[in-house]
Design a protein around this motif. Sequence first.
Motif, PDB file in Angstrom:
ATOM      1  N   GLY A  51      -1.716   3.913  -5.022  1.00  0.00           N
ATOM      2  CA  GLY A  51      -2.100   3.636  -6.383  1.00  0.00           C
ATOM      3  C   GLY A  51      -3.264   4.296  -7.049  1.00  0.00           C
ATOM      4  N   THR A  66      -1.804   9.541  -8.260  1.00  0.00           N
ATOM      5  CA  THR A  66      -1.411   9.305  -9.700  1.00  0.00           C
ATOM      6  C   THR A  66      -1.348  10.712 -10.172  1.00  0.00           C
ATOM      7  N   PRO A  79       2.629   3.784  -7.909  1.00  0.00           N
ATOM      8  CA  PRO A  79       3.743   2.839  -8.809  1.00  0.00           C
ATOM      9  C   PRO A  79       3.710   3.438 -10.378  1.00  0.00           C
ATOM     10  N   GLN A 132       5.610   6.687 -10.685  1.00  0.00           N
ATOM     11  CA  GLN A 132       7.097   6.281 -10.314  1.00  0.00           C
ATOM     12  C   GLN A 132       7.584   5.422 -11.790  1.00  0.00           C
ATOM     13  N   ALA A 133       6.769   4.643 -12.157  1.00  0.00           N
ATOM     14  CA  ALA A 133       7.437   4.165 -13.523  1.00  0.00           C
ATOM     15  C   ALA A 133       7.552   5.264 -14.674  1.00  0.00           C
ATOM     16  N   MET A 155       6.541   1.810   0.437  1.00  0.00           N
ATOM     17  CA  MET A 155       6.964   1.258  -0.770  1.00  0.00           C
ATOM     18  C   MET A 155       7.083  -0.279  -0.033  1.00  0.00           C
ATOM     19  N   HIS A 167       3.797  -2.335   0.455  1.00  0.00           N
ATOM     20  CA  HIS A 167       3.301  -2.740  -0.783  1.00  0.00           C
ATOM     21  C   HIS A 167       4.215  -3.565  -1.860  1.00  0.00           C
ATOM     22  N   PHE A 219       7.690  -4.046  -2.335  1.00  0.00           N
ATOM     23  CA  PHE A 219       8.879  -3.817  -2.794  1.00  0.00           C
ATOM     24  C   PHE A 219       9.879  -4.596  -1.878  1.00  0.00           C
TER      25      PHE A 219
END
Lengths: 99, 677, 175
Positions: free
Chosen positions: B234, B239, B300, B303-304, B537, B540, B542
């Motif tokens: 993250g 990112t 994340p 991904q979002a 994932m 963390h 998921f």
Amino acid sequence: MEIETYTLILSALLFAIGTAGVLLRRNAIIMFMCIELMLNAVNLTLVVFSRSLGIEAQVFVFFVMAVAAAEAAVGLAIIIAIFRHYELVDVDRFNLLKW
Amino acid sequence: MVNLLESFLRVAQHAEAGYHPVLPGLILLLPLLGFVINGLGAFLWRDNKRVPSVVGPLAIIGAFAIVVANFLAMRGAMPHDPAVVSLWTWMAVGDLSIGVDLQFDQLSILMMLVVTGVSSVIHVYSIGYMRADPGYSRYFAYLNLFVFFMLILVMGGNFPIMFVGWEGVGLCSYLLIGFWYENRDFASAGKKAFIVNRIGDFGFLVAMFLIFTHFGTLNFTEVFAAAPETLVFGGGVVTLTTLLLFLGATGKSAQIPLYVWLPDAMAGPTPVSALIHAATMVTAGVYMVARSGVLFAMSPVSQAIVAAVGAGTALLAATIATQQYDIKKVLAYSTVSQLGYMFLAVGIGAFTAGVFHLMTHAFFKALLFLGSGAVIHAMHEAYHQVHRHDDPNDMRNHGGLKNVMPITWATMWIGTVAIAGIFPFAGFFSKDEIIWSAGSYGYVVLWVVAIITAILTAAYMTRLMVLTFHGENRSGADAKPHIREVPAVMWVPLAILAFLSLVGGWVQIPDALPVLPAVDALHHWLEPVMEPARHVMMEHGFHQAHEAPLGGGEAAWAIISTVLALFVVVLTFRAMVHRRYSPAAESEAPTGFAGVLYNKWYVDELYDRVIIRPLLALWRGCWKIVDDGIIDGSLNALASGTRMVGWVGSLFQTGRVAGYMFWFVTGVVLILALLLL
Amino acid sequence: MIADFFFVLFAVMAIGGATAMVFARNPLASLLYLVMAFFALSGIFVLLDAHFIAAVNLIVYAGAILVLFLFVIMLLNLGRTEKSDLRGPLYRIIGIVVAGAFFGLLLVMLRGGHATSMAGGMGQATIDAMLESQGAVGIVAEPMFRSYLVPFEITSLLLLVAIVGAIVLARRKAP
């Protein structure tokens, strides 16, 4: 005053006369002759200085003569070539030195 | 050299000792050879159509055969680690060493199968479609070159090699969109595609630089293995890197905000639209995100964003598709929408679902495009016979083709129900898995958007079918009798793709569905490639729920979605089939909200106002002020200054010896005076 | 005393010949005035104890180079008295002024050179002794063939080039 001093004045005078001749005459052959006069004035100077600075200066008189001979041969050949074309030796009519 | 030759010709040995790529170099060499021969043919035997007809498809079918051999070899061995074939070192500068590496793992083999398989079918189809075109040989040369670069893209073992393919397919896309370059609009459509893709490529490049600075290598295997330890989960670096990669993907795969080039790309020949702009090249972005799954799984935020952009694109494109009248435009927006689905899937971490949809979509979208190509071909021939210049692409000129083109009609319906997601066609399984993943992973908004998009998809595809094949024919009394079914060389590929659209989804049948046998082939197949991302994932926090947001399990929602799709199809069909439509020439542009959709939400106009015109004004200013004023001005001033000096100098150049003498002597006198006095 | 007399005589001849050359209207006359000036200069060389130079000046300069000029004048048939090719009065004044200025500057320059050279000069006695021991040719030959052998040889090359150039330039083009 010694003879050397007067000779130097003489050579300067001859050189100046030669210069004046180059500037004043239009005939290419006479301009050439004036140049020969100037060369000989230089020879005179060289001989004068050879008396005080060493005899080697006289060697250069020969070199000057050789150059004068070469220059005269080539220069006169050019004049002949030009004369064949234009039938005259008046430098004011040769204006092809442009571009 | 010997090593190189060996790697080109190596045949699988010691199957028991693991997987060895079969003839790895030859897979690339065959399409390249096809390109060379056809490319030479475009100059040397321009009118000979036999050579390209044989060489073009055979090169691809040969590559397909080798890929199948590789697939079988790999299925036997099922290696855990990818097999990397290094052909030679491309560049070695300081710490940077980039080899021409080909990576053979489950994901790349799957992509190679799809690429060469669909390409083979489309090459055969092209023989019929391009039959009368003067650029026949050039067409096959470009198409072969495209397959070559697409294979490099999916086989590349490191980012730079992938980028070579990435750029190469962009080039071929440009060449093929502008294939009929005499037409100004088509040529500018090619340019638009190229320029928009450049924006995305910028992101890809910067991402590569970032990856190199942080990993010191660009090889997939090393980067992905080192990622969990090297980068912070993250963190800003991962990112930023993934977002830049995704920027590249939005360009290539036509997502918001860079999707605008794809609908215009329909200017190319229809088989090109089927191959490049539907089945293969545009899915490169999805492939790349899936390939870099580990990196995306570590961020994340990225991904979002990927999922949100995908969902947004899916919905936006689907709404536009409902109001288009150009049959290829409908399919183009449908492609954008389906690509949005795939990004939604890879965005939420359902990489396998995304790749699954990529595969099934390649089948049914290629089928739909080739079907539309058949319609256009037939319409064009008919108009050609009666010397009319109506638009053969406009669905308002179609209608009632079911009776004259039964094979095309039947196969197109198969494609339609497949894309609508109706059981048991391919689209049902892949789309359902995406929707179910979105729901069970807890993304409520995405889940709703996906369902709405599915409904819209069913609606606009049914509309396309009704307008084209049902009702009465609107092509005009003179042209109507000349419409004929396409030749076998074109409908056989349709049939093959229709078959694939039916069975393509059966590789992955969820065990929750009643009656059916559970098949987990695809998940199992991709397990070695996707496992690391999944692992990240899982570590963390998921987790996957067993119920959709509104309650109900996977089986329930599968049934709901297929019933819903079927309901929409039937409803749309019944609502539209008896309505009368006027031909394109007599129709008015839609108004109101339909008009907004018809004009594609005015996005092109918005870009024109907000980006293109200010940029043009800026550059025009730069041109006028900086270029014309400062740069040209200073040069001109220098030149005219030089000319002035020259002019003054030329005053002395009279050409007369006496003048020169005078100035010469005067000069000597002046110099002497300066020295002596 | 007698040397002074000859010096004045030769100097007047040289200046007079040079001036007459510049202003004569007939090129042939110009040339003969120049020959006269060169004869006078040879005399001055003798007065300066450069006997060999004097001889060569006569033989090579007056005898060969100036005769070459004569040939050319004859060849081009220019040996007639015609309208003077001297320039107009304005140009004449300018030319004489420039030449006069040149003369003045040369005087200044030569005076400076003369003053320095006299400081370290050899003197008449040394020159006489050298002439006595080596002869008029020997004193020139020694430095020429010892220190200046290479330039001397290169001079021959220069002359060769000049000959070839002259032939090429003056040759009548093949019809």
